[in-house]
Design a protein around this motif. Sequence first.
Motif, short mmCIF file in Angstrom:
data_model
loop_
_atom_site.label_atom_id
_atom_site.label_comp_id
_atom_site.label_asym_id
_atom_site.label_seq_id
_atom_site.Cartn_x
_atom_site.Cartn_y
_atom_site.Cartn_z
N GLU A 16 48.95 35.96 35.34
CA GLU A 16 49.13 37.18 36.12
C GLU A 16 50.62 37.44 36.29
O GLU A 16 51.35 36.58 36.77
CB GLU A 16 48.47 37.04 37.49
CG GLU A 16 46.97 36.77 37.44
CD GLU A 16 46.18 37.99 37.01
OE1 GLU A 16 45.86 38.82 37.86
OE2 GLU A 16 45.90 38.11 35.79
N HIS A 38 45.47 43.31 41.41
CA HIS A 38 44.58 43.15 40.26
C HIS A 38 44.77 44.31 39.28
O HIS A 38 44.90 44.13 38.06
CB HIS A 38 43.13 43.11 40.77
CG HIS A 38 42.10 42.90 39.70
ND1 HIS A 38 40.76 42.92 39.97
CD2 HIS A 38 42.21 42.68 38.37
CE1 HIS A 38 40.09 42.72 38.85
NE2 HIS A 38 40.95 42.57 37.86
N ASN A 89 48.29 44.34 37.53
CA ASN A 89 48.34 43.41 36.40
C ASN A 89 47.71 44.00 35.15
O ASN A 89 48.21 43.82 34.04
CB ASN A 89 47.66 42.09 36.77
CG ASN A 89 48.58 41.15 37.53
OD1 ASN A 89 49.69 40.85 37.08
ND2 ASN A 89 48.16 40.70 38.70
#
Length: 515
Positions: free
Chosen positions: A389, A495, A498
């Motif tokens: 990530e 999330h 990314n």
Amino acid sequence: MSEQIIIFDTTLRDGEQALQSSLSTKKKLKIALSLEEMGIDIIEAGFPISSPGDFKSVEAISKKLKNSIICSLARCVQKDIDVAAEAMRFAKNFRIHIFLGTSPLHVKSKLKKSFSEIIDMAVFSIKQAKRYTNDIEFSCEDAGRTPINQLCYIVENVIKAGATTINIPDTVGCTIPHEFSQIIKSLYNKVPNIDKVVLSVHCHNDLGMATANSITAIQAGVRQIEGTMNGMGERAGNTALEEVIIAIKLKKNNLNLHTNIKHKKIYKTSKLISEICNTFIPSNKAIVGTNAFSHSSGIHQDGILKNRKNYEIITPESIGLKPIKLNLTSRSGRAAVKYHMIEMGYDEKLYNLDILYNSFLKLADKKGQVFDYELEALAFIDQKENDNEHFRLKKIDVQKQSIGITFSSIELYCGKKIKIAETKTKKGLINSIYITLNKIANFPIFLKNIQLITKKKKIHIEISTKVQIEYKKRQFYGIGNAKDIAESTALAIIHILNNIWRANKVNIILKNIKK
């Protein structure tokens, strides 16, 4: 020659009864105009005697409708009828819908009358309504539990009194198709003046039979169907009009029937009503559910790609919905993966389908549904690098300060660096976090939707946040789980950040390949 089935919508009356709070006049008017645009023949706008607000809404709608006939409900009470007519006085044409219980249970325990008194009440009320209009509908409430001879007798008498439409409601949803069909056939066989009226049905869904009963009634000779969009209504709801309408369209050669509905307006109207009424449409709901045109099984997806008719009896376009992409899950096959890559514009020479499919299966087993941008990253970014990530949460501090200001401070790992940003805003906690995170990421993103779900764990409560963000006309979805809203929201947005970062990296990789 094909006969018309009249579509009578009671979303604004029977449908609204299922809502926790009444709709405003503005909202009701918006729904009514959408129903008219869809081609609904008769719109039951409300029950004017029930409240000043309902009277006002019916009055406002009566001023605006141009093509659909407006209708109001009234009990067999003179004041009800007078008020119903008064509310619709601005309409060029209108219908008064009178109802009265006819089953022994309703007659004795609810109305505390004799059956002969019920007949007198019904006949008197119809004559009162005829002072205002010749378009009068009479409903035999709880007809499904009314002895057939009594039902035939009251129907014969209200027709003589001047009713032009007779409605046979399965008020408590207790009948099954064959049983309901026999009631309709008996009316046609035993009531001598039945040919002078339009016979209608209004089915409830307590046994999940509302649509089946309505279609069976049509086959038995009924020419008006009553119901609501999305099946809204008391208890288990009413007949879902979109289901009946599409069934008539699909089986037009078999039934030799049609409606005046503009089918491509169905999805738009369904969605509008769902949003205004704040009612959730189950994903597996026929015709308008989110899964109605989605396919997850690899066998089904392969069949759909070869010919949509293999697994779709109607098309999404026929109800005004854009074609649905195939869901990418662990049950999807190579054909679906290849299809998505082609849809995104990637030549098969640019990637190895076998390697991509194996990587896809691992991710799908881990997270469930895989989105196109995730598939793209699997195809072009090294697996180890893809697992890392770029953005990771180090610390978050959110505080509500005076005069409605929210303060957010976030520390974020960005690769090997740590970046910090702060925000003060009056736009609330979620927007504060969203603004702060994007100060660090600096992407041209737009927050489209957010959903918070509370989950009870054994020793604590967990907040699950689902977020939808638009980036360069592309939709990205993220989910975050934590013990508080601030952290779960931050994780959901991170999330997405990314995935945007990976999508940008794919673009750089592809540019280098082209060079």
